[in-house]
Each structure stands twice: as C-alpha cells, then as structure tokens.
Design a protein around this motif. Structure first.
Motif: not given
Length: 204
Positions: A59-63, A82-86, A125-126
C-alpha cells in the motif's frame, strides 16, 4: 481477494449469510440484504484502520508535493496538501535521495507543515483495488471486518472478544512481521554525533 471475497470471508467467520453483491437491491433474501448493508457500512472503516497500523509494502506510495501559497500561522514556513489517498504519512524528505536529517514536520488535517522548500513524501495509501494487497494484510482486513460485523449481526460480544484477541495476538503481528522482512532498506535518522560535526558547537 476482491472486495466481495473479503466481505464473505468476514461473514463466514461469524456464521452469517454470504453475499454475491454489495448492492442491497440485487437480492430479496432478508439475511443476504442485511449482510450486504452492514458490509457497506463497515468495509472502508475496517480497511483504513488496518492500513494505518503499519507501513504495508503493498500500500506504499511516493509523491512530490506542491507547496501552497498560504503559509502556516506560526512556527513552520510552508504547508503542503497531502494526497487525497493518503492514509498515513511515513516520512518526509527535502531531496529525492530521501536522507532523514530529523527536521521537524507535522500533519494537521489534510496538510503537512514543515520548513522544506521541496517535499518528497513516503506514505501509506488507501488502495482502490484490494486485489493488489498482500495476502497477510488481506487476512488482517478480513479479521477486522469480522470484528465489526460480529455484534450487530450475531449479538455476540464473546465472539467479538475472541476475534479481537486473535487479531491482536496472532493475525496482525504475523502480517507485520512478514511484511517487514521483505524490506532490505532500513531507514535511520542521523545521529547527534554526526550532526554535531557539522556545527561549530555540539548539539546538546
């Protein structure tokens, strides 16, 4: 597992009617409709709670974040959206090399405040497609959903307590352990000794 399969595994754990769809209008059976209704109510909550408990690899992401024009009222210089899916912030860096220099940052609502002029974010992330989640993480989500369904569907607090005990002592620790072992990279903060060498006076 799909979303429906996760729901059905949770329903089976508590001895409830399984479903073919989350659409409550697609079936006339009262028990099935009730199962779908409660799965719709609790699924996202169960998913997000488990995702927040660990930095799950699947479920990890980078931005890279864009700085907002408005500055915080005090202390920090900048704020970022923050990203909306954080679901959970893991760490924040000011360079793409992801060096942790122990600079301060805080999460406030859907913003992150810091003194970085550029921000590189690592976060949980979601996940929209739950099929991509690790099998052990999925098992934890099933268990957490079963915990939430047990009392409203079966009126059984003893069952709920047993599910909670299994979740806390077996399922979640096992999922975290397997997930952690798949990482070779160990992030470490800079030490006081090394930071002190970069300053005229020691850091106390």
């Amino acid at each position: 597992m799909t979303k429906i399969e996760i729901c059905n595994h949770a329903l089976l754990k508590i001895g409830a009617d399984t479903i073919a769809s989350l659409d409550i209008n697609s079936n006339t059976d009262e028990g099935v409709v009730y199962s779908a209704k409660l799965c719709n109510t609790f699924f996202n909550q169960a998913l997000e709670e488990v995702l927040r408990t660990h930095k799950w690899n699947s479920a990890m992401k980078r931005a890279t974040l864009s700085r907002l024009l408005d500055a915080p009222a005090f202390k920090f210089k900048y704020q970022y959206q923050l990203p909306t899916d954080c679901i959970r912030v893991v760490n924040l860096y000011d360079t793409p090399e992801a060096y942790d220099d122990r600079s301060e940052w805080v999460v406030e609502g859907n913003l992150i405040l810091c003194d970085y002029e550029a921000v590189y974010l690592s976060y949980v992330s979601k996940v929209e497609d739950v099929n991509t989640l690790d099998a052990f993480l999925t098992q934890a989500i099933v268990q957490n959903l079963a915990i939430k369904l047990s009392v409203p569907m079966q009126l059984d607090t003893a069952m709920q307590n047993n599910l909670i005990q299994e979740y806390d002592s077996i399922i979640l620790p096992q999922a975290r352990s397997v997930d952690t072992l798949e990482n070779k990279y160990w992030e470490m903060e800079e030490s006081d000794f090394l930071l002190s060498r970069q300053h005229e006076s020691p850091i106390i």
